[in-house]
Design a protein around this motif. Sequence first.
Motif, PDB file in Angstrom:
ATOM      1  N   PHE A  68       0.824  -1.218   0.000  1.00 42.16           N
ATOM      2  CA  PHE A  68       0.000   0.000   0.000  1.00 42.16           C
ATOM      3  C   PHE A  68       0.854   1.262   0.000  1.00 42.16           C
ATOM      4  CE2 PHE A  68      -3.415  -2.604   2.417  1.00 42.16           C
ATOM      5  CZ  PHE A  68      -3.665  -3.319   1.258  1.00 42.16           C
ATOM      6  N   ALA A  69       1.976   1.210   0.717  1.00 36.83           N
ATOM      7  CA  ALA A  69       2.882   2.361   0.722  1.00 36.83           C
ATOM      8  C   ALA A  69       3.420   2.620  -0.684  1.00 36.83           C
ATOM      9  CB  ALA A  69       4.027   2.117   1.699  1.00 36.83           C
ATOM     10  N   ARG A  70       3.731   1.531  -1.389  1.00 39.89           N
ATOM     11  CA  ARG A  70       4.225   1.653  -2.762  1.00 39.89           C
ATOM     12  C   ARG A  70       3.143   2.202  -3.694  1.00 39.89           C
ATOM     13  NH1 ARG A  70       9.537   1.698  -4.332  1.00 39.89           N
ATOM     14  NH2 ARG A  70      10.721   0.044  -3.342  1.00 39.89           N
ATOM     15  N   ILE A  71       1.899   1.748  -3.525  1.00 41.79           N
ATOM     16  CA  ILE A  71       0.792   2.237  -4.355  1.00 41.79           C
ATOM     17  C   ILE A  71       0.639   3.739  -4.183  1.00 41.79           C
ATOM     18  CG2 ILE A  71      -1.719   2.192  -4.642  1.00 41.79           C
ATOM     19  CD1 ILE A  71      -1.630  -0.802  -4.021  1.00 41.79           C
ATOM     20  N   ARG A  72       0.695   4.202  -2.938  1.00 42.89           N
ATOM     21  CA  ARG A  72       0.559   5.635  -2.677  1.00 42.89           C
ATOM     22  C   ARG A  72       1.706   6.441  -3.294  1.00 42.89           C
ATOM     23  NH1 ARG A  72      -1.874   6.419   3.488  1.00 42.89           N
ATOM     24  NH2 ARG A  72      -4.013   5.848   2.932  1.00 42.89           N
ATOM     25  N   GLU A  73       2.912   5.867  -3.265  1.00 42.42           N
ATOM     26  CA  GLU A  73       4.048   6.556  -3.876  1.00 42.42           C
ATOM     27  C   GLU A  73       3.841   6.714  -5.377  1.00 42.42           C
ATOM     28  OE1 GLU A  73       7.693   4.620  -2.955  1.00 42.42           O
ATOM     29  OE2 GLU A  73       7.470   4.841  -0.785  1.00 42.42           O
ATOM     30  N   GLU A  74       3.316   5.656  -6.004  1.00 44.56           N
ATOM     31  CA  GLU A  74       3.078   5.712  -7.445  1.00 44.56           C
ATOM     32  C   GLU A  74       1.991   6.726  -7.783  1.00 44.56           C
ATOM     33  OE1 GLU A  74       4.899   4.020  -9.785  1.00 44.56           O
ATOM     34  OE2 GLU A  74       6.132   3.562  -8.032  1.00 44.56           O
ATOM     35  N   ILE A  75       0.947   6.793  -6.948  1.00 48.20           N
ATOM     36  CA  ILE A  75      -0.115   7.776  -7.167  1.00 48.20           C
ATOM     37  C   ILE A  75       0.447   9.193  -7.031  1.00 48.20           C
ATOM     38  CG2 ILE A  75      -2.262   8.717  -6.219  1.00 48.20           C
ATOM     39  CD1 ILE A  75      -3.088   5.868  -5.507  1.00 48.20           C
ATOM     40  N   SER A  76       1.300   9.394  -6.039  1.00 47.47           N
ATOM     41  CA  SER A  76       1.906  10.714  -5.821  1.00 47.47           C
ATOM     42  C   SER A  76       2.793  11.139  -6.992  1.00 47.47           C
ATOM     43  CB  SER A  76       2.730  10.708  -4.535  1.00 47.47           C
ATOM     44  OG  SER A  76       1.907  10.490  -3.417  1.00 47.47           O
ATOM     45  N   LYS A  81       2.661  10.853   1.421  1.00 46.17           N
ATOM     46  CA  LYS A  81       3.084  12.169   1.882  1.00 46.17           C
ATOM     47  C   LYS A  81       4.602  12.301   1.752  1.00 46.17           C
ATOM     48  CE  LYS A  81      -0.694  12.634   5.208  1.00 46.17           C
ATOM     49  NZ  LYS A  81      -1.059  12.797   6.639  1.00 46.17           N
ATOM     50  N   VAL A  82       5.017  13.428   1.245  1.00 44.61           N
ATOM     51  CA  VAL A  82       6.450  13.687   1.117  1.00 44.61           C
ATOM     52  C   VAL A  82       6.945  14.243   2.446  1.00 44.61           C
ATOM     53  CG1 VAL A  82       8.238  14.948  -0.116  1.00 44.61           C
ATOM     54  CG2 VAL A  82       6.205  14.145  -1.349  1.00 44.61           C
ATOM     55  N   LEU A  83       7.755  13.459   3.145  1.00 44.80           N
ATOM     56  CA  LEU A  83       8.259  13.865   4.452  1.00 44.80           C
ATOM     57  C   LEU A  83       9.599  14.571   4.308  1.00 44.80           C
ATOM     58  CD1 LEU A  83       7.527  10.587   6.454  1.00 44.80           C
ATOM     59  CD2 LEU A  83       6.122  12.649   6.366  1.00 44.80           C
ATOM     60  N   ASN A  84       9.875  15.450   5.223  1.00 45.20           N
ATOM     61  CA  ASN A  84      11.210  16.033   5.268  1.00 45.20           C
ATOM     62  C   ASN A  84      12.219  14.939   5.580  1.00 45.20           C
ATOM     63  OD1 ASN A  84      10.240  18.657   4.833  1.00 45.20           O
ATOM     64  ND2 ASN A  84       9.856  18.950   7.022  1.00 45.20           N
ATOM     65  N   THR A  85      13.329  14.980   4.888  1.00 44.31           N
ATOM     66  CA  THR A  85      14.325  13.927   5.053  1.00 44.31           C
ATOM     67  C   THR A  85      14.818  13.863   6.492  1.00 44.31           C
ATOM     68  OG1 THR A  85      15.051  14.187   2.760  1.00 44.31           O
ATOM     69  CG2 THR A  85      16.561  13.066   4.269  1.00 44.31           C
ATOM     70  N   LEU A  86      14.821  12.651   7.032  1.00 45.32           N
ATOM     71  CA  LEU A  86      15.339  12.431   8.381  1.00 45.32           C
ATOM     72  C   LEU A  86      16.845  12.249   8.308  1.00 45.32           C
ATOM     73  CD1 LEU A  86      12.698   9.821   9.605  1.00 45.32           C
ATOM     74  CD2 LEU A  86      12.780  12.236  10.194  1.00 45.32           C
ATOM     75  N   HIS A  87      17.574  13.023   9.067  1.00 49.25           N
ATOM     76  CA  HIS A  87      19.039  12.918   9.044  1.00 49.25           C
ATOM     77  C   HIS A  87      19.497  12.003  10.181  1.00 49.25           C
ATOM     78  CE1 HIS A  87      19.494  15.994   5.939  1.00 49.25           C
ATOM     79  NE2 HIS A  87      18.509  16.642   6.552  1.00 49.25           N
ATOM     80  N   LEU A  88      19.129  10.723  10.047  1.00 45.01           N
ATOM     81  CA  LEU A  88      19.434   9.754  11.102  1.00 45.01           C
ATOM     82  C   LEU A  88      20.844   9.194  10.997  1.00 45.01           C
ATOM     83  CD1 LEU A  88      16.041   7.797  11.197  1.00 45.01           C
ATOM     84  CD2 LEU A  88      16.901   9.451  12.860  1.00 45.01           C
ATOM     85  N   VAL A  89      21.371   9.166   9.797  1.00 45.15           N
ATOM     86  CA  VAL A  89      22.721   8.609   9.632  1.00 45.15           C
ATOM     87  C   VAL A  89      23.746   9.498  10.329  1.00 45.15           C
ATOM     88  CG1 VAL A  89      24.523   8.028   7.958  1.00 45.15           C
ATOM     89  CG2 VAL A  89      22.140   7.420   7.492  1.00 45.15           C
ATOM     90  N   GLU A  90      23.578  10.824  10.225  1.00 39.13           N
ATOM     91  CA  GLU A  90      24.510  11.744  10.876  1.00 39.13           C
ATOM     92  C   GLU A  90      24.465  11.612  12.401  1.00 39.13           C
ATOM     93  OE1 GLU A  90      23.122  13.898   7.088  1.00 39.13           O
ATOM     94  OE2 GLU A  90      22.375  12.430   8.525  1.00 39.13           O
TER      95      GLU A  90
END
Length: 724
Positions: A320-328, A414-423
Motif C-alpha cells: 500500500f505504501a508503494r501504491i501511494r508513492e506511485e499515485i503521488s 506524503k512527502v516527508l522532510n528527510t530524516l538525518h538519522l545517519v549523521e
Amino acid sequence: MKNKFSKGQGCAMLLVIVLILGGLAYYASIILSSTGIGEDMSIKLGLDLAGGVSITYQVDEDDFTDEEVSDTIYKLQQRVEAYSTEAVVYREGDDRITVEIPGVTDANAILEELGKPGSLEFQTPDGEAFLTGDMIEDAQAGSYSNDMGNNEFVVDLTFTSEGAEIFGEVTSANVGNTLPIVYDGEVISKPEVQQAITGGTAQITKIGSFEEAEILASNIRIGSLSLQLSELRSNVVGAQLGSDAISSSLKAAAIGLIIVMLFMMIVYFVPGVAASVALAIYTCLVIATLYLFEITLTLPGIAGIILSIGMAVDANVIIFARIREEISSGKSVGSSINMGFKKALSAIVDGNVTTLIAAAVLYLFGSGSVKGFASTLAIGIILSMFTALVITRLILNALFALGLQDVKYFGKGKVLNTLHLVEKRMILFGISIVIIAAGFISMGVYGSNGNALNYSLDFIGGTSTTVPFEKDYTIEEIDSELVPLVEGVTGDSDVQTTQVQGTNQIIFKTRTLSLDEREALNKVFVDNYKVNEDEIQSESISSAISSEMRADAVKAVLIAVVCMLIYIWFRFSDARFAVSAIAALGHDVLVVLTCYAVMRISVGSTFIACMLTIIGYSINDTIVIFDRIRENMKLKKVKDADALCEVANDSLTQTLSRSINTSITTFIMVFILWLLGVATIRDFSLPLMVGLISGAYSSICVAAQLWFVFKRKIGKNKIADPAN
C-alpha cells in the motif's frame, strides 16, 4: 496481473471471495468450538492446555553415570517427539526418568507403541555381539510395491558413523548369513545379509505386515537407549492451565484482530478493506492448517499465532505504501496498483524467504518446542505471503472494477522532510550500548548472588511434591487457593501444578527445596487440608529443557543466522548488507535479554519461543529498508560519503511510515494479549513488546547506520569521504 476485470467479473470475484471466507470461517469455528473438548474436529493441545500422559521409568542398572542418564533422556526426547513436539522428558530423583506427552489419554497405548526400553544387540551366527543399540541413530517402518505390484514391508535403519563402519565390516564378511537382532535376550528378527552394506543405512525386508514393521522399528529405537529402563508408573494428567487461559487468549485474538482491521481501514481506506478481508482469510487458514497438519498447540503457540496476525499485514503495508508513492508520482490508480505490487515484491520475498530459511533450519536442527515454533512460523509466513500477494490483489482489482477508482479511496504518499538519522549514528549507537550494558550489569550483579537470569523449573529443575487431597479441586481453585500457599513457603512465584486424572492427587513443581522447606510445605497441607503426611511424596526433578536440547537450539539458531547471512549476501550482492542485518538482529536479542535480566522475568520454555519470535520478526523490517537502499543506489550515482549518506537517509524516510505502521499493528496484538492474558502468557508477551519496539528501533536507527559505516570503511568499492 493487470486490472482487466470487467464490472461483472469484479462482482463475481468479490462474491467468490466472500463465499470462500464464509466457508473457511464456518470450518474454523467448528475446529475452535471442538478444541479442548475431545471431538474429532479439534486442534491438538499441549500438556499445559489439555493434559496428557505421564510415564515414569526406573533405571534397572545399579551402576550408571549422570552422562548415561542425560544421554537416555535426550534419546527418549527424540522418540516421543513422534507423538508431539511439545513432549518433555526429565530426570526425577536419582534413578527415574519421566516422560510427559500432551494430547493423549491412553497411557497403555503409548507404552505399547513406545516399547519397553531394554538392551539391543546385533549378533553374528555364533552369538557374538558386534553392534549395540547406541550405534543406531534411527529405525523407521516403511512399505513399497515390488515388481509384482505387491506391498513389501521393511524397516529402514540409520547407523552412527561408528556403527556404519562396524556394520560394513561385518556384513562384508557375512554375505548369505543371518545376523540376529536380540532385544532383552530375545531374538526379534533374523535378517539375511544379501550384500555388503557400507553406506551407513540398511533395510530389513521380508516382514509380514506394516504393524510388525512398526513394532520391530519401535523396539530397535527404544533399544538404542544408553540405559535399560522399566515402567514404574503411568498416569493421565490434567491440563496445567484452566479454560480461562484459552478463552482469554482467543478473546485477545478477536479483539486485536478487530482493532488491526479498523486501523488498516482508517489508514489505508479501500486497500485497508481489502487487507482486512485477506487478514480474516489468513486467520481462518492458519486455524485450518493447524488442524490438518496435527500441530500441537500450547499457550505460547497461541501467542505466536496472535503475533503472526499482526505480522501478516506487513506485506500489505509495504504494498500500500508503494501504491501511494506511485499515485503521488502522477500515475493513474490502476497503474499504481500494478506498480505497487511489482515494486513491493522483492522486499516481501526477500524478507519472508529469509525468515522461512530460519524456520526450516530451526525445524531440521532444533528439538522440542523449537520444532513446534518453526512449524507455526513457516505456516504463518507462507499463508501471509499468499493472502497478501494473491487475495489482497484480487480484492483490490475487483473493487477497482466496481468503480472505486478515485484517488481519494487510496490516498497519496506524503512527502516527508528527510530524516538525518545517519549523521546521528553515534548518539543512536550510544543509546543501544547503554541499554545492552544495563542488561549485562544486571546479570553480573544477580549472577554474583545466584542466577544471572531468573531461570524457571524448565531450565534448572527443582522439587516435585505429590499431594493426595480429600477432594478433587478445579484448576481455578488450585490457582487461587493452593498455589498461594506454596508460594508462601517457597518465596517464589514459579509454581507449576498438574492433576493426576482419576485421583485427588496434585503435583506441585517448585524450585529446589531444602529439607526444612519440604517439611514446612508438608505441614501447610497437613494443617490446612488434613492431608496424610506419610502419603506426600517429594522428589528432585531435572530441567525439562536438557542441556542437549539447549545445545540443539543454539546450534539451530547459529546455523539459521549463517544461512540468513548467506541469502542476504547473495540477494544484495554485498556482504555489508548481510552483516549489518545480522548485527541489528543481535542487537534486538540482547535488548530482550536485558528486559529479562532487569525485570527478572521467568526464563522458561517461553523464553526460547520469545527469542525465536524476535529473530523471525526483526529481520523483515531491516530487509525492507535495505531493499529501498538497493533501489535508490541504482537510481543515483554515489561517488562520495555525502551522497551515500543522502541515499541512506532518503531510504529511511521513504520507508518510515511502513516501519511504524507495521510495528503498530503487531504491537496492538501483543498488547491486547498482555492486557487480557493469564499470568503465564504475560511473562511471554511483555518481553515480546520490548522486542517489537527494539526491532523497529534497530531497523530505523541501527541497521542502515551500520551499513553506512561498513560501506565507507570495509570491503571492495568503499565510498570515500569527500575531499576537504
